[in-house]
Design an enzyme around this catalytic site. Sequence first.
Site, short mmCIF file in Angstrom:
data_model
loop_
_atom_site.label_atom_id
_atom_site.label_comp_id
_atom_site.label_asym_id
_atom_site.label_seq_id
_atom_site.Cartn_x
_atom_site.Cartn_y
_atom_site.Cartn_z
N LYS A 28 68.58 -39.17 -30.15
CA LYS A 28 67.72 -40.00 -31.01
C LYS A 28 68.56 -40.77 -32.03
O LYS A 28 68.34 -41.96 -32.27
CB LYS A 28 66.75 -39.13 -31.79
CG LYS A 28 65.58 -38.60 -31.01
CD LYS A 28 64.68 -37.89 -32.00
CE LYS A 28 63.57 -37.14 -31.34
NZ LYS A 28 62.78 -36.39 -32.32
N ASP A 84 59.32 -38.48 -34.64
CA ASP A 84 58.78 -37.36 -33.88
C ASP A 84 58.23 -37.93 -32.60
O ASP A 84 57.47 -38.91 -32.60
CB ASP A 84 57.70 -36.60 -34.65
CG ASP A 84 57.52 -35.21 -34.04
OD1 ASP A 84 58.50 -34.44 -34.05
OD2 ASP A 84 56.43 -34.91 -33.52
P1 IMP Z 1 61.06 -33.71 -31.53
O1 IMP Z 1 60.54 -35.07 -31.84
O2 IMP Z 1 62.33 -33.38 -32.23
O3 IMP Z 1 59.99 -32.66 -31.68
O4 IMP Z 1 61.49 -33.67 -30.00
C1 IMP Z 1 60.85 -34.41 -29.04
C2 IMP Z 1 61.46 -34.17 -27.69
O5 IMP Z 1 60.84 -35.12 -26.82
C3 IMP Z 1 62.94 -34.49 -27.61
O6 IMP Z 1 63.75 -33.40 -27.89
C4 IMP Z 1 63.08 -34.96 -26.16
O7 IMP Z 1 63.27 -33.91 -25.30
C5 IMP Z 1 61.74 -35.58 -25.87
N1 IMP Z 1 61.91 -37.03 -25.99
C6 IMP Z 1 61.61 -37.83 -27.04
N2 IMP Z 1 61.98 -39.09 -26.80
C7 IMP Z 1 62.57 -39.08 -25.59
C8 IMP Z 1 63.19 -40.09 -24.83
O8 IMP Z 1 63.35 -41.26 -25.22
N3 IMP Z 1 63.67 -39.68 -23.64
C9 IMP Z 1 63.57 -38.40 -23.18
N4 IMP Z 1 63.03 -37.43 -23.86
C10 IMP Z 1 62.52 -37.76 -25.07
#
Ligand code: IMP
Length: 212
Positions: A28, A84
């Site tokens: 990210k 998020d």
């Molecule tokens: P959080 O927002 O930290 O709770 O994590 C969201 C999770 O969604 C990430 O760790 C990824 O595994 C998945 N995710 C979010 N955006 C993407 C993306 O652009 N590609 C692939 N997986 C994503």
Amino acid sequence: MSLEFPGPQAVRKLKPGKLVIASHNEGKVREIRALLEPFGIEPVSAKELDLPEPDETGTTFFANAELKARQAADLSGLPALADDSGLCVDALGGDPGVRTANWAETPDGSRDWTLAMRKVEDALQAAGPEAGRDAHFVCVLALAWPDGHVEWFEGRAEGTLSWPPRGTVGFGYDPVFVPLGDTRTFAELDPAEKHAISHRADAFGKLVAAVF
Ligand code: IMP
């Protein structure tokens, strides 16, 4: 902290200078840095500032984005941007959704994305072929200032899930997500192609229109 969609808000402009990227997810941070590059912003990551990673206790993308941005802004005294995001699968009633990262958790506390993609695939197989394979990624960006002001921007990318995983670029669930109108997975696109169509780019476009 807000738990529902916060609705229209007053818009505050973001001045050139330091901005904390309130994420410990390197995939990210890399994407957000690339998206911020043209705007005279000096991105500094939460990791570089040694900021702790908060527990994501919210039940919505909005709440979790806000709590990450809020904590980083409070601790650093700088504006902070948090993302998020997650994968929502129609046949699974929107799961893994806000718990997307948790589906990758292993018993030793690390994260295994191959395991997470396999869990989604197993749940899809259990739902049966008539349930379909449509899915979308959601991204909510929260921008918080040290004085308590916050703005949110939501983006989406529609697509379908393929199996087995394909491609080596990107992160998370990229190898199984085929964006609408393409046959390649997100992990088979080069970063510039993904940035043109991703949920993060969609949210980012709304942020740029509002705050720069
Ligand atoms: P959080 O927002 O930290 O709770 O994590 C969201 C999770 O969604 C990430 O760790 C990824 O595994 C998945 N995710 C979010 N955006 C993407 C993306 O652009 N590609 C692939 N997986 C994503």
